[in-house]
Design a protein around this motif. Structure first.
Motif, PDB file in Angstrom:
ATOM      1  N   ASN A  36       0.819  -1.224   0.000  1.00  0.00           N
ATOM      2  CA  ASN A  36       0.000   0.000   0.000  1.00  0.00           C
ATOM      3  C   ASN A  36       0.848   1.267   0.000  1.00  0.00           C
ATOM      4  O   ASN A  36       0.341   2.349  -0.286  1.00  0.00           O
ATOM      5  CB  ASN A  36      -1.051  -0.010   1.135  1.00  0.00           C
ATOM      6  CG  ASN A  36      -0.425   0.118   2.501  1.00  0.00           C
ATOM      7  OD1 ASN A  36       0.790  -0.048   2.669  1.00  0.00           O
ATOM      8  ND2 ASN A  36      -1.241   0.404   3.509  1.00  0.00           N
ATOM      9  N   ASN A  37       2.167   1.133   0.273  1.00  0.00           N
ATOM     10  CA  ASN A  37       3.032   2.321   0.156  1.00  0.00           C
ATOM     11  C   ASN A  37       3.631   2.423  -1.249  1.00  0.00           C
ATOM     12  O   ASN A  37       4.469   3.284  -1.516  1.00  0.00           O
ATOM     13  CB  ASN A  37       4.144   2.283   1.213  1.00  0.00           C
ATOM     14  CG  ASN A  37       5.097   1.107   1.037  1.00  0.00           C
ATOM     15  OD1 ASN A  37       4.946   0.303   0.110  1.00  0.00           O
ATOM     16  ND2 ASN A  37       6.070   1.001   1.912  1.00  0.00           N
ATOM     17  N   GLN A  84       5.556   0.225  -2.755  1.00  0.00           N
ATOM     18  CA  GLN A  84       6.781  -0.532  -3.010  1.00  0.00           C
ATOM     19  C   GLN A  84       6.475  -1.965  -3.434  1.00  0.00           C
ATOM     20  O   GLN A  84       5.564  -2.607  -2.910  1.00  0.00           O
ATOM     21  CB  GLN A  84       7.685  -0.548  -1.773  1.00  0.00           C
ATOM     22  CG  GLN A  84       9.106  -1.007  -2.130  1.00  0.00           C
ATOM     23  CD  GLN A  84      10.036  -1.003  -0.928  1.00  0.00           C
ATOM     24  OE1 GLN A  84       9.614  -1.248   0.196  1.00  0.00           O
ATOM     25  NE2 GLN A  84      11.312  -0.724  -1.167  1.00  0.00           N
TER      26      GLN A  84
END
Ligand code: HEC
Ligand code: HEC
Length: 319
Positions: A118-119, A121
């Protein structure tokens, strides 16, 4: 002649410089980030979905994410080949910050499909992806993760950040890419279609080909049947003492594979880890006791359709 040598020297120098710049860039950039896509999803948390999700999580997630008390707070991946670095499976309990309380249902589905957290990455190959799993089953997994099962009780534990080697960073920048989000729903094959169900369970849910083909680096995780040496074994796995355990040839070759095994023998090896001669199937082969006999029988039916490979892999117990 001298001039030619000088030109050659310059070319070699430029190539060396470009390689150095490439290495430094990848090393500095690390594991890449990608755009995330908003997926609108709110899973059904009825008891049938949660129960199927519990089974799927037991089959496909706890091996890495559960601690010794069966709490999904993560831990070190002990059998990761050091060539790829060190990694810890993170805490995926319901904790709002330290677990996956911070993920929406859509973000979880997006990660399980594409490999993007969710970031933004990308998750290296040490976190499996499920590009071909049925939508119903992806949703059941999420339904279970949202349940109040004791293994998901909010834990404060924070696992260390991964330590990828240059090889992992390079592979994640040039070779491995996130998988696309499917543009239509994927259905699970019906139980009556035994071979299709077996292929689905072996390739799309349990990733049996992953360990049982030639090498993780030449596996095709999007189209598993394109993996080099499909089910012919020989992939060099590592046990808890760091010893190399080559995976078995489980194609139907009569001399080097399992062509002489009966269905009962296969079910016993896969579900409880016992070979026809009574010897244990060694780590890291998981025990798939959560599969029913019918499901393992479907996997056996599928393996009978896989092209036979002659590959004499030494068994650990023969060393
Ligand atoms: C082979 C080991 C392994 C298996 C099996 C596995 N995971 Fe993971 N998982 C990892 C690792 C390692 C990471 C960290 C990835 C990274 O470094 O980006 C991770 C990351 C995650 C994350 C991201 C957490 C965060 O804080 O961003 C979630 C969510 C997750 N896994 C859920 C699952 C689920 C659900 C399953 C089963 C369907 C599963 N994993 C199966 C090893 C595994
Ligand atoms: C994490 C890696 C891994 C996964 C995933 C895996 N296996 Fe294995 N498997 C092994 C290893 C290692 C062995 C034993 C190698 C040896 O005997 O030296 C093994 C052995 C076996 C054997 C016994 C073969 C023999 O000749 O003794 C069978 C059958 C088998 N696996 C089937 C499966 C099936 C079916 C799946 C998926 C449902 C699966 N495996 C998933 C690693 C794995």
């Amino acid at each position: 002649m001298k001039k030619l040598l000088k030109i050659l020297g310059i070319i070699v120098g430029v190539v060396v410089l470009l390689v150095i710049i490439g290495v430094l860039t990848i090393n500095f950039k690390g594991i890449p980030f990608y755009d995330t896509q908003e997926i609108k999803l709110k899973v059904e948390t009825d008891s049938a979905s949660v129960a199927n999700g519990e089974k799927l999580v037991g089959l496909t997630c706890i091996g890495c994410h559960a601690n010794e008390n069966n709490v999904l707070e993560g831990g070190i991946m002990e059998d990761l080949d050091p060539a790829f670095g060190k990694a810890w499976a993170p805490n995926i309990t319901s904790h709002p910050e330290k677990g996956i309380g911070k993920y929406t249902d859509g973000e979880l589905a997006f990660l399980l499909r594409t490999g993007i957290k969710n970031n933004g990455q990308y998750s290296p190959p040490w976190m499996p992806k499920f590009p071909n799993m049925a939508d119903d089953e992806i949703e059941d997994i999420i339904a279970f993760l949202r349940s109040d099962h004791p293994s998901l009780k909010a834990s404060e534990t924070v696992q260390p950040a991964p330590e990828p080697t240059f090889l992992t960073k390079m592979l994640c920048n040039v070779a491995f890419k996130p998988f696309p989000m499917p543009d239509k729903r994927i259905e699970k094959p019906a139980a009556s279609d035994k071979v299709a169900l077996g292929e689905y369970l072996a390739n799309d849910v349990s990733h049996c080909y992953g360990c049982h083909s030639a090498d993780f680096k030449t596996n095709d995780d999007y189209t598993p049947t394109n993996s080099i040496g499909l089910y012919g074994g020989g992939n060099k796995l590592v046990d808890l003492d760091g010893n190399i355990v080559p995976s078995s040839n489980i194609t139907m070759d009569k001399n080097t594979g399992i062509g002489n095994w009966t269905e009962e023998e296969f079910i016993q090896a896969v579900r409880i880890g016992k070979r026809p001669d009574g010897s244990p199937v060694p780590y890291p082969m998981p025990k798939y006791g959560l599969y029913t006999d019918q499901e393992v029988s479907a996997i056996f039916a599928y393996l009978k359709t896989v092209p036979i490979i002659e590959n004499d892999v030494k068994k650990m117990t023969e060393n």
